[in-house]
Scaffold this active site. Structure first.
Site, PDB file in Angstrom:
ATOM      1  N   ASP A 177       0.656  -1.258   0.025  1.00 39.67           N
ATOM      2  CA  ASP A 177       0.063  -0.056   0.029  1.00 39.67           C
ATOM      3  C   ASP A 177       0.820   1.280  -0.086  1.00 39.67           C
ATOM      4  OD1 ASP A 177      -2.523   1.586   0.588  1.00 39.67           O
ATOM      5  OD2 ASP A 177      -1.456   2.003   2.365  1.00 39.67           O
ATOM      6  N   THR A 209      -0.320   5.009   0.606  1.00 37.38           N
ATOM      7  CA  THR A 209      -0.153   5.977   1.823  1.00 37.38           C
ATOM      8  C   THR A 209       0.004   5.311   3.155  1.00 37.38           C
ATOM      9  OG1 THR A 209      -1.776   7.195   0.537  1.00 37.38           O
ATOM     10  CG2 THR A 209      -1.599   7.590   2.775  1.00 37.38           C
ATOM     11  N   ASP A 241      -1.506  -0.459   6.079  1.00 33.81           N
ATOM     12  CA  ASP A 241      -1.898  -0.133   7.471  1.00 33.81           C
ATOM     13  C   ASP A 241      -3.332   0.266   7.615  1.00 33.81           C
ATOM     14  OD1 ASP A 241      -1.659   2.008   5.695  1.00 33.81           O
ATOM     15  OD2 ASP A 241      -1.162   3.643   7.422  1.00 33.81           O
TER      16      ASP A 241
END
Length: 316
Positions: A13, A15, A209
């Site tokens: 991922d 961001t 996250d």
């Protein structure tokens, strides 16, 4: 940890994983007759209850300029698209430019072209079918991410970046990190499907996250959660990184490879004495003392070889 050594593909991922997850407002484009204060007040009013990093960036930008959030009611989230609310009975929207276009408030192509050229992440604002502002945000890359990506690629892993950002923003980050393959404009619901697609290339790992990453983390063969990430992401992941550093993924895979390598070596030490000794014993030419010594050496070899793992250090 045992399965980590089998990974061929690692989806990451963007961001909060490759980047700091703390975007900042860089530039604003305003519709005629709309002030920066008016736009930020409305944006902050819509975003103040959201935990998304882009939402926090706009709230902080308003706070930094001493602008109080506007009063917005009946706020509803549209997954992967944006937020909808009511201000004095009028519908207000904030989110991706495509979301506003679907709601009848398209942005001028010239402004979108400027934003794409700048490589900024867009957040658009509209009210009652009219666009009010386009905010361009940037999220700095983690200082350790480029080295971590190079290390993972050096270990033979195919690193693929997944992001909901538009292609120009994704391309800028991917180029900065040395990532040649990325999937841009992915909605949260599509991340798990992207993992399914990558799984055709071999065992796939996922690093994330956020709440939106949880389905993809659950689908991956081995999943890693950033320690500062959302609780649901940590719960869905197989391994949690204590430090917010992608090098922890490389360390976990390296440790997995080292451990499984020792297991294979120990199987050799456990069986080689028997492979050599059993035929000799069957022929009656093996002294019992030597047989006992061989069995002892088998145990000593396995234990001594296992203890060599103490030499393993992260980053190697």
């Amino acid at each position: 940890l045992e399965r980590a050594e089998t990974l061929k593909v690692l989806a990451v991922d963007k961001t909060g994983t490759l980047t700091e997850g703390r975007p900042a407002l860089i530039r604003s484009w305003l519709a005629p007759g709309v002030s920066q204060a008016e736009a930020l007040a409305l944006a902050a009013g819509l975003e103040q209850s959201s935990h998304h990093p882009l939402a926090s960036a706009l709230v902080q930008a308003a706070k930094a300029e001493g602008i109080a959030p506007g009063r917005v009611e009946a706020i509803q989230a549209q997954a992967g698209r944006g937020l909808v609310g009511l201000q004095e009975g009028q519908p207000v929207y904030i989110g991706a430019p495509a979301f506003l276009a679907e709601e009848g408030a398209p942005l001028p192509a010239s402004i979108l072209a400027e934003l794409a050229e700048a490589g900024l992440t867009p957040v658009a604002l509209a009210r009652a079918g009219r666009w009010l502002a386009l905010f361009g945000l940037a999220d700095p890359v983690r200082p350790s991410s480029r080295d971590a990506v190079a290390r993972l690629q050096g270990m033979g892993l195919r690193v693929v970046m997944l992001t909901g950002d538009q292609a120009p923003v994704a391309a800028r980050v991917a180029q900065a990190l040395g990532i040649s393959e990325f999937r841009a404009g992915i909605l949260p619901a599509d991340k798990a499907a992207a993992i399914e697609e990558l799984a055709r290339l071999g065992p796939v790992g996922m690093v994330g996250d956020g709440i939106n990453d949880a389905p993809a983390l659950a689908r991956a063969d081995v999943s890693f959660a950033i320690g500062a990430g959302a609780d649901v992401a940590i719960e869905a992941a197989d391994l949690t990184l204590v430090r917010n550093d992608l090098n922890g993924v490389a360390d976990a895979i390296a440790l997995s490879r080292a451990t499984l390598g020792k297991i294979r070596q120990n199987l050799f030490f456990a069986f080689i004495y028997n492979v050599l000794g059993i035929p000799a014993a069957a022929l009656g030419v093996l002294n019992p003392v030597l047989a006992a010594a061989a069995m002892a050496m088998s145990s000593v070899s396995v234990v001594s070889n296992s203890l060599l793992l103490r030499r393993w250090r992260p980053g190697r």
